[in-house]
Motif scaffolding. Structure first.
Motif, mmCIF file in Angstrom:
data_model
loop_
_atom_site.group_PDB
_atom_site.id
_atom_site.type_symbol
_atom_site.label_atom_id
_atom_site.label_comp_id
_atom_site.label_asym_id
_atom_site.label_seq_id
_atom_site.Cartn_x
_atom_site.Cartn_y
_atom_site.Cartn_z
ATOM 1 N N GLU A 25 0.833 -1.204 0.000
ATOM 2 C CA GLU A 25 0.000 0.000 0.000
ATOM 3 C C GLU A 25 0.870 1.258 0.000
ATOM 4 O O GLU A 25 0.559 2.231 -0.681
ATOM 5 C CB GLU A 25 -0.921 0.021 1.222
ATOM 6 C CG GLU A 25 -2.007 -1.029 1.184
ATOM 7 C CD GLU A 25 -2.725 -1.191 2.505
ATOM 8 O OE1 GLU A 25 -3.869 -1.662 2.473
ATOM 9 O OE2 GLU A 25 -2.158 -0.865 3.573
ATOM 10 N N GLN A 26 1.969 1.208 0.743
ATOM 11 C CA GLN A 26 2.897 2.345 0.792
ATOM 12 C C GLN A 26 3.486 2.618 -0.590
ATOM 13 O O GLN A 26 3.523 3.760 -1.037
ATOM 14 C CB GLN A 26 4.028 2.038 1.780
ATOM 15 C CG GLN A 26 4.306 3.141 2.724
ATOM 16 C CD GLN A 26 5.443 2.798 3.667
ATOM 17 O OE1 GLN A 26 5.910 1.665 3.781
ATOM 18 N NE2 GLN A 26 5.896 3.798 4.376
ATOM 19 N N ARG A 27 3.965 1.581 -1.263
ATOM 20 C CA ARG A 27 4.544 1.748 -2.599
ATOM 21 C C ARG A 27 3.501 2.287 -3.575
ATOM 22 O O ARG A 27 3.758 3.237 -4.324
ATOM 23 C CB ARG A 27 5.111 0.425 -3.112
ATOM 24 C CG ARG A 27 6.476 0.081 -2.563
ATOM 25 C CD ARG A 27 7.091 -1.115 -3.293
ATOM 26 N NE ARG A 27 6.316 -2.332 -3.096
ATOM 27 C CZ ARG A 27 6.470 -3.171 -2.069
ATOM 28 N NH1 ARG A 27 7.363 -2.912 -1.151
ATOM 29 N NH2 ARG A 27 5.741 -4.250 -1.974
ATOM 30 N N LEU A 28 2.322 1.689 -3.570
ATOM 31 C CA LEU A 28 1.262 2.103 -4.484
ATOM 32 C C LEU A 28 0.843 3.548 -4.226
ATOM 33 O O LEU A 28 0.774 4.361 -5.151
ATOM 34 C CB LEU A 28 0.059 1.176 -4.350
ATOM 35 C CG LEU A 28 -1.171 1.543 -5.177
ATOM 36 C CD1 LEU A 28 -0.846 1.495 -6.670
ATOM 37 C CD2 LEU A 28 -2.328 0.623 -4.841
ATOM 38 N N PHE A 29 0.561 3.876 -2.991
ATOM 39 C CA PHE A 29 0.108 5.217 -2.654
ATOM 40 C C PHE A 29 1.162 6.262 -2.999
ATOM 41 O O PHE A 29 0.840 7.310 -3.573
ATOM 42 C CB PHE A 29 -0.249 5.300 -1.171
ATOM 43 C CG PHE A 29 -1.027 6.521 -0.813
ATOM 44 C CD1 PHE A 29 -2.412 6.528 -0.914
ATOM 45 C CD2 PHE A 29 -0.396 7.669 -0.370
ATOM 46 C CE1 PHE A 29 -3.147 7.658 -0.587
ATOM 47 C CE2 PHE A 29 -1.112 8.801 -0.039
ATOM 48 C CZ PHE A 29 -2.486 8.801 -0.147
ATOM 49 N N SER A 30 2.427 5.982 -2.695
ATOM 50 C CA SER A 30 3.481 6.960 -2.993
ATOM 51 C C SER A 30 3.627 7.161 -4.497
ATOM 52 O O SER A 30 3.787 8.289 -4.962
ATOM 53 C CB SER A 30 4.817 6.547 -2.375
ATOM 54 O OG SER A 30 5.314 5.374 -2.978
ATOM 55 N N ARG A 31 3.553 6.090 -5.268
ATOM 56 C CA ARG A 31 3.651 6.222 -6.735
ATOM 57 C C ARG A 31 2.471 6.983 -7.308
ATOM 58 O O ARG A 31 2.630 7.837 -8.176
ATOM 59 C CB ARG A 31 3.761 4.849 -7.377
ATOM 60 C CG ARG A 31 5.096 4.192 -7.136
ATOM 61 C CD ARG A 31 5.159 2.810 -7.731
ATOM 62 N NE ARG A 31 6.418 2.172 -7.385
ATOM 63 C CZ ARG A 31 6.577 0.875 -7.269
ATOM 64 N NH1 ARG A 31 5.575 0.053 -7.479
ATOM 65 N NH2 ARG A 31 7.755 0.379 -6.949
ATOM 66 N N LEU A 32 1.274 6.663 -6.832
ATOM 67 C CA LEU A 32 0.082 7.356 -7.334
ATOM 68 C C LEU A 32 0.101 8.841 -6.984
ATOM 69 O O LEU A 32 -0.105 9.696 -7.843
ATOM 70 C CB LEU A 32 -1.189 6.718 -6.762
ATOM 71 C CG LEU A 32 -1.581 5.349 -7.302
ATOM 72 C CD1 LEU A 32 -2.753 4.790 -6.510
ATOM 73 C CD2 LEU A 32 -1.920 5.428 -8.773
ATOM 74 N N VAL A 33 0.342 9.146 -5.722
ATOM 75 C CA VAL A 33 0.279 10.537 -5.279
ATOM 76 C C VAL A 33 1.433 11.359 -5.838
ATOM 77 O O VAL A 33 1.220 12.390 -6.476
ATOM 78 C CB VAL A 33 0.238 10.614 -3.737
ATOM 79 C CG1 VAL A 33 0.369 12.043 -3.257
ATOM 80 C CG2 VAL A 33 -1.049 9.998 -3.225
ATOM 81 N N ILE A 34 2.665 10.926 -5.618
ATOM 82 C CA ILE A 34 3.824 11.684 -6.094
ATOM 83 C C ILE A 34 3.824 11.733 -7.617
ATOM 84 O O ILE A 34 4.082 12.771 -8.217
ATOM 85 C CB ILE A 34 5.145 11.074 -5.576
ATOM 86 C CG1 ILE A 34 5.153 11.007 -4.051
ATOM 87 C CG2 ILE A 34 6.339 11.847 -6.111
ATOM 88 C CD1 ILE A 34 5.338 12.292 -3.314
ATOM 89 N N GLY A 35 3.508 10.617 -8.268
ATOM 90 C CA GLY A 35 3.473 10.582 -9.728
ATOM 91 C C GLY A 35 2.420 11.506 -10.306
ATOM 92 O O GLY A 35 2.659 12.219 -11.276
ATOM 93 N N THR A 36 1.240 11.530 -9.694
ATOM 94 C CA THR A 36 0.169 12.402 -10.178
ATOM 95 C C THR A 36 0.528 13.865 -9.985
ATOM 96 O O THR A 36 0.328 14.684 -10.881
ATOM 97 C CB THR A 36 -1.159 12.077 -9.463
ATOM 98 O OG1 THR A 36 -1.481 10.710 -9.727
ATOM 99 C CG2 THR A 36 -2.277 12.975 -9.939
ATOM 100 N N ILE A 37 1.059 14.206 -8.831
ATOM 101 C CA ILE A 37 1.472 15.594 -8.588
ATOM 102 C C ILE A 37 2.542 16.000 -9.591
ATOM 103 O O ILE A 37 2.490 17.085 -10.168
ATOM 104 C CB ILE A 37 1.981 15.775 -7.141
ATOM 105 C CG1 ILE A 37 0.818 15.628 -6.168
ATOM 106 C CG2 ILE A 37 2.671 17.126 -6.964
ATOM 107 C CD1 ILE A 37 1.241 15.557 -4.713
#
Length: 63
Positions: A25-37
């Motif tokens: 969940e940490q890897r997924l959330f960080s990729r989604l949030v940081i990547g989207t920003i």
């Protein structure tokens, strides 16, 4: 940007705490949030917080 660890901090009802996530969940959330920003703004701005030290977590974010 090389992410070494990721935490979600929230303040609710006068208390600051961390949302507990599994490694996946940490890897997924960080990729989604940081990547989207980064996609929207061209970069994700990181502001150092001297009162909180989050150690690197190589189990979640391998070198």
């Amino acid at each position: 940007m090389k992410i070494e660890n990721f935490a979600i901090l929230v303040r609710a009802e006068g208390v600051t705490g961390q949302v507990v996530l599994t490694a996946a969940e940490q890897r997924l959330f960080s990729r989604l949030v940081i990547g989207t920003i980064a996609d929207v703004n061209g970069t994700a701005k990181i502001i150092p917080i001297k009162s909180i030290e989050l150690p690197a977590n190589p189990e979640v974010f391998p070198q």
